[in-house]
Write a protein that holds these residues in place. Structure first.
Motif, short mmCIF file in Angstrom:
data_model
loop_
_atom_site.label_atom_id
_atom_site.label_comp_id
_atom_site.label_asym_id
_atom_site.label_seq_id
_atom_site.Cartn_x
_atom_site.Cartn_y
_atom_site.Cartn_z
N ASP A 115 -0.13 0.86 -6.82
CA ASP A 115 -0.99 0.78 -5.66
C ASP A 115 -2.47 0.86 -6.39
OD1 ASP A 115 -2.44 0.69 -3.34
OD2 ASP A 115 -1.84 2.74 -2.65
N LYS B 113 -5.53 -2.30 -6.60
CA LYS B 113 -6.78 -2.11 -6.05
C LYS B 113 -7.94 -2.03 -7.18
CE LYS B 113 -5.48 0.26 -1.76
NZ LYS B 113 -5.01 1.38 -1.29
N GLU C 184 0.81 -1.17 -0.17
CA GLU C 184 -0.01 -0.11 -0.09
C GLU C 184 0.93 1.22 0.05
OE1 GLU C 184 -4.52 -0.04 1.89
OE2 GLU C 184 -2.91 0.32 3.24
N SER C 185 0.68 2.26 -0.79
CA SER C 185 1.27 3.44 -0.83
C SER C 185 1.33 4.24 0.50
CB SER C 185 0.81 4.39 -1.95
OG SER C 185 -0.40 4.80 -1.59
N SER D 159 2.55 5.01 -6.74
CA SER D 159 1.07 5.50 -6.63
C SER D 159 0.21 4.81 -7.62
CB SER D 159 0.40 6.87 -6.50
OG SER D 159 1.16 7.62 -5.58
#
Lengths: 153, 287
Positions: free
Chosen positions: A106, A110, A49-50, A103
């Motif tokens: 990530d 998702k 996760e970022s 980013s």
């Protein structure tokens, strides 16, 4: 775990992660822009996760899986996002690029098929001062289609 | 230099509090570490920094008897994607989507947003309207307090030494058909609000206000509420004329200041405009 390798280090517990990476470990991909969580240049992945390495302390990394921009290319092959950034000229001075790419990694983990708006929102924590947002968003779009997951999942 | 401890459960937290006199507690670090770096914390070199992010019991969201318990260290990103939150309290994710940026939301926690007690805390207007009850724990046990009594002023929450916020409780039982949040800042992402407003509204089938709750951020030392504005709107449609008439009442309920982001007068105008913009729901309960 740092970029796929298990490591054991000694560090001052309250050292900022950005300093630990850059000064002690020689990983200078993550950049310090604002030092206050407002620019995204220091973005790294912690447990996929970022996160902002300027707002984390070394002690928080214990037992975590960390990925920096240096760990994104696999076996000498660029990540599709890196290829797309090169191809579309999404890099000018390069200062924001590592954070932008992480980013995007990530975001795509998702949401593998983001719309253009979703890409903009996903990258909204990363500032580019060479005014390159257009090409950056184009690059992420191209990487999405290259990665074979076009359209909403 | 400070030591940084990451307790794995509450028992370890109490042990740390027993041993160290000067501790500073944080969760995501998105506020405290910025303040520490710029020496804006009273005792800028605490002996011990206590990071709560590894405490599993503070990272759960669960439902008990029609109430939802959100662990204080649940991140904004988690809340945004959680079905219990999305389905029952849409006003909260509407606000959290506008908080910081994706990495800030991956780090920052709901408990942190509350304890920081900023008048501009993006989650706070929604939590006030949802009547959030806070579970505060210490070695001696737990106490419960409504959020409005916990936050006392800018940066000042009623947390005694040896206490931490462990959970936020929300009542599932609300029949509001409109969950609304708007924020005005200098840009879309990474903006501290100049003024914000959350609203929970129930309209009759004829578009008449049956129930309404309103809360404004960044226009007073704490979140601003106005039962006067709410009362005057009940029984009326959400027309621009009706909303405009409530403007003087709103002006009495807020006390904005000049700061680097905006002048007080501008904040008054924006707070009123946010109210008047509810006219978009006039006659229907979806935008």
């Amino acid at each position: 775990m740092l970029n796929g390798k298990e490591i054991v280090i000694n560090a001052e517990p309250d050292q900022r992660v950005i300093d630990l990476l850059r000064e002690d470990l020689g990983l200078t991909g993550a950049k310090e822009g604002c030092g206050a969580g407002e620019c995204g240049a220091c973005t790294i992945l912690v447990d996929n996760e970022s996160r902002l390495s300027c707002l984390m302390l070394a002690a928080q990394l214990e037992g975590k899986t960390i990925t920096t921009i240096e760990g994104i290319a696999k076996e000498g092959e660029f990540h599709p996002l890196q290829e797309a950034f090169i191809e579309y000229g999404a890099v000018q001075c390069g200062f924001c690029t590592p954070g932008m790419i992480l980013s995007a990694v990530d975001l795509l983990a998702k949401n593998p098929g983001p719309t253009r708006e979703e890409i903009k929102e996903g990258m909204s924590g990363n500032l580019c001062r060479c005014t390159g947002y257009q090409k950056i968003v184009d690059s992420v779009e191209m990487a999405v289609s290259k990665m074979g997951k076009k359209g909403r999942q | 230099m400070s030591d940084v401890l990451l307790p794995k459960n509450l028992h370890e937290v109490w042990k740390i509090f027993d041993k160290s006199s000067e501790t500073l507690v944080y969760a995501g670090g998105t506020d405290l570490l910025v303040k520490l770096a710029s020496s804006r914390v009273p005792h800028s070199t605490p002996n011990v920094l206590v990071c709560l992010e590894n405490i599993e019991e503070l990272r759960n969201i669960r439902e008990t008897d029609g109430r939802v318990r959100i662990g204080a260290c649940v991140t904004h990103s988690r809340l945004l994607s959680h079905p219990l939150i999305r389905d029952n309290f849409p006003v909260l994710p509407k606000a959290l989507r506008l908080l910081g940026s994706p990495p800030v939301r991956n780090m920052g926690t709901l408990g942190g947003n509350i304890c920081t007690a900023s008048p501009a805390g993006d989650a706070l207007p929604a939590l006030y309207l949802l009547d959030a009850e806070l579970e505060i724990s210490s070695q001696k046990g737990s106490r419960f307090i409504p959020i409005g009594q916990f936050i006392k002023g800018p940066g000042y929450a009623e947390l005694q030494s040896g206490e931490i916020l462990i959970a936020i409780w929300l009542d599932k039982n609300n029949d509001y058909t409109i969950h609304h949040f708007e924020k005005v800042g200098q840009r879309n992402a990474l903006a501290i609000s100049i003024a914000s407003m959350a609203a929970l509204i129930k309209l009759s089938s004829e578009g008449i206000v049956e129930k309404i709750r309103l809360a404004w951020g960044s226009v007073a030392p704490t979140i601003a509420l106005s039962s006067e504005v709410e009362t005057v709107l009940i029984g009326k449609p959400l027309s621009q004329v009706v909303l405009n008439e409530a403007r003087p009442l709103l002006n009495q309920a807020i006390s904005p200041i000049d700061d680097i982001r905006a002048k007080a007068e501008y904040r008054r105008t924006v707070a009123a405009n946010l109210l008047i913009r509810l006219s978009r729901y006039n006659g229907h309960d979806k935008v």
